[in-house]
Design an enzyme around this catalytic site. Structure first.
Site, mmCIF file in Angstrom:
data_model
loop_
_atom_site.group_PDB
_atom_site.id
_atom_site.type_symbol
_atom_site.label_atom_id
_atom_site.label_comp_id
_atom_site.label_asym_id
_atom_site.label_seq_id
_atom_site.Cartn_x
_atom_site.Cartn_y
_atom_site.Cartn_z
ATOM 1 N N THR A 144 0.826 -1.205 0.000
ATOM 2 C CA THR A 144 0.000 0.000 0.000
ATOM 3 C C THR A 144 0.863 1.258 0.000
ATOM 4 O O THR A 144 1.967 1.262 0.570
ATOM 5 C CB THR A 144 -0.945 -0.001 1.226
ATOM 6 O OG1 THR A 144 -1.606 1.249 1.298
ATOM 7 C CG2 THR A 144 -0.216 -0.238 2.524
ATOM 8 N N HIS A 182 -1.382 -0.688 8.199
ATOM 9 C CA HIS A 182 -0.343 -0.267 7.251
ATOM 10 C C HIS A 182 1.019 -0.829 7.670
ATOM 11 O O HIS A 182 1.856 -1.158 6.834
ATOM 12 C CB HIS A 182 -0.296 1.260 7.155
ATOM 13 C CG HIS A 182 -1.454 1.864 6.389
ATOM 14 N ND1 HIS A 182 -2.542 2.420 7.012
ATOM 15 C CD2 HIS A 182 -1.686 1.989 5.058
ATOM 16 C CE1 HIS A 182 -3.395 2.873 6.091
ATOM 17 N NE2 HIS A 182 -2.902 2.619 4.899
HETATM 18 P P1 NAD Z 1 -10.722 -7.814 0.604
HETATM 19 O O1 NAD Z 1 -10.807 -7.930 2.075
HETATM 20 O O2 NAD Z 1 -11.969 -7.590 -0.153
HETATM 21 O O3 NAD Z 1 -9.988 -9.093 -0.004
HETATM 22 C C1 NAD Z 1 -9.067 -9.856 0.723
HETATM 23 C C2 NAD Z 1 -9.535 -11.287 0.697
HETATM 24 O O4 NAD Z 1 -8.555 -12.097 1.364
HETATM 25 C C3 NAD Z 1 -10.846 -11.494 1.462
HETATM 26 O O5 NAD Z 1 -11.778 -12.188 0.645
HETATM 27 C C4 NAD Z 1 -10.438 -12.300 2.691
HETATM 28 O O6 NAD Z 1 -11.448 -13.202 3.109
HETATM 29 C C5 NAD Z 1 -9.183 -13.010 2.207
HETATM 30 N N1 NAD Z 1 -8.246 -13.348 3.287
HETATM 31 C C6 NAD Z 1 -7.788 -12.524 4.258
HETATM 32 N N2 NAD Z 1 -6.968 -13.200 5.073
HETATM 33 C C7 NAD Z 1 -6.899 -14.464 4.599
HETATM 34 C C8 NAD Z 1 -6.228 -15.628 5.029
HETATM 35 N N3 NAD Z 1 -5.455 -15.641 6.132
HETATM 36 N N4 NAD Z 1 -6.377 -16.770 4.318
HETATM 37 C C9 NAD Z 1 -7.160 -16.797 3.204
HETATM 38 N N5 NAD Z 1 -7.840 -15.726 2.760
HETATM 39 C C10 NAD Z 1 -7.702 -14.560 3.450
HETATM 40 O O7 NAD Z 1 -9.664 -6.649 0.297
HETATM 41 P P2 NAD Z 1 -9.355 -5.883 -1.072
HETATM 42 O O8 NAD Z 1 -9.900 -4.519 -0.956
HETATM 43 O O9 NAD Z 1 -9.711 -6.742 -2.213
HETATM 44 O O10 NAD Z 1 -7.782 -5.754 -0.996
HETATM 45 C C11 NAD Z 1 -6.951 -6.787 -1.476
HETATM 46 C C12 NAD Z 1 -5.507 -6.466 -1.093
HETATM 47 O O11 NAD Z 1 -5.111 -5.228 -1.676
HETATM 48 C C13 NAD Z 1 -5.290 -6.331 0.412
HETATM 49 O O12 NAD Z 1 -4.035 -6.901 0.737
HETATM 50 C C14 NAD Z 1 -5.240 -4.840 0.623
HETATM 51 O O13 NAD Z 1 -4.466 -4.503 1.733
HETATM 52 C C15 NAD Z 1 -4.611 -4.346 -0.667
HETATM 53 N N6 NAD Z 1 -5.007 -2.979 -1.011
HETATM 54 C C16 NAD Z 1 -6.325 -2.676 -1.220
HETATM 55 C C17 NAD Z 1 -6.689 -1.373 -1.547
HETATM 56 C C18 NAD Z 1 -8.122 -0.982 -1.773
HETATM 57 O O14 NAD Z 1 -8.392 0.216 -1.887
HETATM 58 N N7 NAD Z 1 -9.048 -1.920 -1.860
HETATM 59 C C19 NAD Z 1 -5.685 -0.385 -1.672
HETATM 60 C C20 NAD Z 1 -4.356 -0.735 -1.449
HETATM 61 C C21 NAD Z 1 -4.026 -2.027 -1.128
HETATM 62 N N1 USQ Z 2 -11.537 9.775 5.592
HETATM 63 C C1 USQ Z 2 -12.475 10.794 5.692
HETATM 64 N N2 USQ Z 2 -13.778 10.435 5.901
HETATM 65 C C2 USQ Z 2 -14.182 9.140 5.984
HETATM 66 C C3 USQ Z 2 -13.214 8.113 5.863
HETATM 67 C C4 USQ Z 2 -11.900 8.477 5.681
HETATM 68 O O1 USQ Z 2 -12.156 11.978 5.602
HETATM 69 O O2 USQ Z 2 -15.381 8.901 6.168
HETATM 70 C C5 USQ Z 2 -10.116 10.145 5.348
HETATM 71 C C6 USQ Z 2 -9.144 9.467 6.286
HETATM 72 O O3 USQ Z 2 -9.022 10.200 7.487
HETATM 73 C C7 USQ Z 2 -7.878 9.425 5.435
HETATM 74 C C8 USQ Z 2 -8.382 9.343 4.013
HETATM 75 O O4 USQ Z 2 -9.768 9.691 4.055
HETATM 76 O O5 USQ Z 2 -7.172 10.620 5.563
HETATM 77 C C9 USQ Z 2 -8.249 7.973 3.378
HETATM 78 O O6 USQ Z 2 -8.933 7.025 4.195
HETATM 79 P P1 USQ Z 2 -9.667 5.767 3.539
HETATM 80 O O7 USQ Z 2 -10.497 5.122 4.596
HETATM 81 O O8 USQ Z 2 -10.313 6.144 2.267
HETATM 82 O O9 USQ Z 2 -8.432 4.839 3.132
HETATM 83 P P2 USQ Z 2 -7.295 4.165 4.021
HETATM 84 O O10 USQ Z 2 -7.656 4.013 5.432
HETATM 85 O O11 USQ Z 2 -6.021 4.914 3.708
HETATM 86 O O12 USQ Z 2 -7.223 2.684 3.420
HETATM 87 C C10 USQ Z 2 -7.543 2.373 2.061
HETATM 88 C C11 USQ Z 2 -7.765 0.861 1.968
HETATM 89 C C12 USQ Z 2 -6.464 0.136 2.317
HETATM 90 C C13 USQ Z 2 -5.344 0.662 1.440
HETATM 91 C C14 USQ Z 2 -5.216 2.172 1.506
HETATM 92 C C15 USQ Z 2 -4.295 2.718 0.457
HETATM 93 O O13 USQ Z 2 -8.806 0.467 2.865
HETATM 94 O O14 USQ Z 2 -6.640 -1.263 2.123
HETATM 95 O O15 USQ Z 2 -4.128 0.093 1.854
HETATM 96 O O16 USQ Z 2 -6.497 2.777 1.219
HETATM 97 S S1 USQ Z 2 -3.393 4.132 1.027
HETATM 98 O O17 USQ Z 2 -4.350 5.133 1.492
HETATM 99 O O18 USQ Z 2 -2.610 4.612 -0.073
HETATM 100 O O19 USQ Z 2 -2.576 3.678 2.136
#
Ligand code: NAD
Ligand code: USQ
Length: 407
Positions: A144, A182
């Protein structure tokens, strides 16, 4: 290629599995349904009604005549992970299988420990299973952008050349993550880097920004193939939450000043980036890092974009500043490099081209499923949960409406 998708029942994992299956790769998914269980624990749910993994795979077979194999189990259990790798022997592993929520990891000691055990141990098991069964496979690991935090200097892609006392070296970029979640990604990065260096494994760490969007070509084929869309305070990102709040008539929950800036990308671009990484594996055993996002916005920018997009379809939106339940910089410098994926051919899509059609209209479609109580922010970085709504604070509106930073 034989592609193993860890976390294949998740928001990103399921559309990725269909995408690769549609392009002729042999795809297997791993999941233990932890994300679905965490929603049950919190009393929340995806806005989109998602089918079970078995139903999804069945529907995919009916629609395309293609097979996706599933392995149901927990990556943090060594016997399970070991068996999956011994049996499927992937060429590429796309690792999404972790707990992805910053707020969830900050609820209590139990939630922080659960997030660490699940993410860090699961990834360690993946590395050992690769070493033992498929040492030439390529790990594409979702990290991330939040690993870096918000330093007052430009953020490089994973590595920075430092000159110190007259000597130079290429070293890991300093990390200042903003939550226990994170931090798990930082620990993973170190473990992957070590496994590459010592065992010669090939890995790409994708430091991804916040992903938005629900639609891909495959998801759009049939409602049984929908992916999840979360808007609760643990699993919903600010942009998703704002879209749902707009439709539900709740003032947008902007935390603090709202100048917190992050990188963003469309779900279709996530898949495009993963594919580009997969088709262009690293040439050596230094962990490769890509900063995976296409545009940056402040949360205040997002609130105004959602307000304007909603207005186009006749929805009036109020924006409110809430006391910030997180500990984070609300005004800061943010300039991360993100050229590696563009150099490989990434063709970005932009937020304002797609928001109205693909997100708000889907929210309207499923608005009867909105759980208003799931929207209220309660989880506080300084400790536990407050049972009551975090108070709305009065703030001066910006002098002029901000234009999205973009690139
Ligand atoms: P998600 O929770 O929808 O998908 C993760 C999946 O992994 C889930 O279905 C969960 O059941 C499975 N899982 C978790 N732990 C497990 C385990 N121990 N064994 C088997 N399965 C397991 O999340 P997402 O939003 O699809 O994110 C996927 C990945 O991308 C995560 O690692 C997340 O940190 C990263 N990521 C997501 C975002 C975002 O905005 N969605 C941004 C940056 C990074
Ligand atoms: N925020 C608001 N209002 C809300 C929710 C969040 O102002 O109702 C703010 C938070 O304070 C933060 C920003 O929006 O400053 C981003 O928060 P977010 O909840 O949209 O995202 P974050 O917690 O950073 O996490 C998400 C995903 C995570 C991924 C990450 C990428 O859930 O899996 O790792 O985005 S990054 O932000 O680049 O680390």
């Amino acid at each position: 290629m034989r592609v193993l998708i860890l976390g294949g029942d998740g928001y990103l994992g399921w559309p990725t599995a269909m995408y690769f299956s549609n392009r002729g790769h042999e795809v297997a998914v791993v999941d233990n349904f932890l994300r679905r269980q965490m929603h049950m624990e919190r009393g929340t749910d995806s806005l989109t009604p998602i089918a079970s993994l078995h139903q999804r795979i069945q529907a995919w077979k009916e629609i395309t005549d293609k097979t996706i194999t599933s392995y149901i189990g927990d990556l943090s259990q060594w016997e399970f992970t070991n068996q999956v790798f011994a049996e499927f022997r992937p060429d590429a592993i796309v690792h999404y299988g972790e707990i992805p929520s910053a707020p969830y990891s900050m609820i209590s000691v139990q939630h922080a420990v659960q997030t660490h055990q699940n993410n860090v141990i699961g990834t360690l098991h993946v590395l050992f299973a690769m070493r033992d069964h498929v040492p030439n496979a390529h790990l594409i690991k979702l990290g991330t952008m939040g690993e870096y935090g918000t330093p007052n200097i430009d953020i490089e892609e994973g590595w920075i050349e430092i000159e110190h006392n007259g000597r130079k070296d290429l070293l890991p970029f300093p990390k200042q993550p903003g939550s226990f979640y994170h931090l798990t990604k930082v620990h993973d990065s170190h473990n992957i880097m070590f496994a590459c260096r010592v065992w010669g494994l090939k890995a790409t760490d994708l430091n991804q920004g916040v992903v938005y969007g629900i639609e891909t070509d495959e998801v759009n084929m049939d409602d049984r193939l929908l992916t999840r869309f979360d808007y609760d305070e643990s699993f919903g990102t600010a942009l998703n939450r704002f879209c749902v709040q707009a439709v539900a008539g709740i003032p947008l929950t902007l935390f603090g000043k709202g100048d917190q800036t992050r990188g963003y990308l469309n779900i279709r671009d996530t898949i495009q980036c993963v594919e580009l990484a997969m088709l262009n594996p690293p040439k050596d055993n230094r962990m490769r890092v890509f900063n995976q996002f296409t545009e940056s916005f402040s949360v205040r920018d997002l609130a105004y974009i959602v307000r304007d997009a909603a207005a186009k379809i006749g929805i009036e939106v109020e924006i409110a500043h809430y006391e910030n339940p997180r500990v984070e910089m609300e005004e800061h410098y943010y300039n991360p490099t993100h050229t590696n994926l563009l150099d490989l051919g990434l063709k970005p899509r932009y937020l304002q081209e797609s928001l109205v059609e693909s997100v708000i209209q889907r929210v309207v479609q499923f608005k009867d499923r909105i759980i208003p109580d799931a929207i209220v922010p309660r989880i506080r970085w300084k400790g536990g949960e407050q049972p009551n709504k975090v108070g709305i604070i009065e703030m001066e509106p910006p002098a002029s409406e901000p234009t999205p930073a973009g690139d």
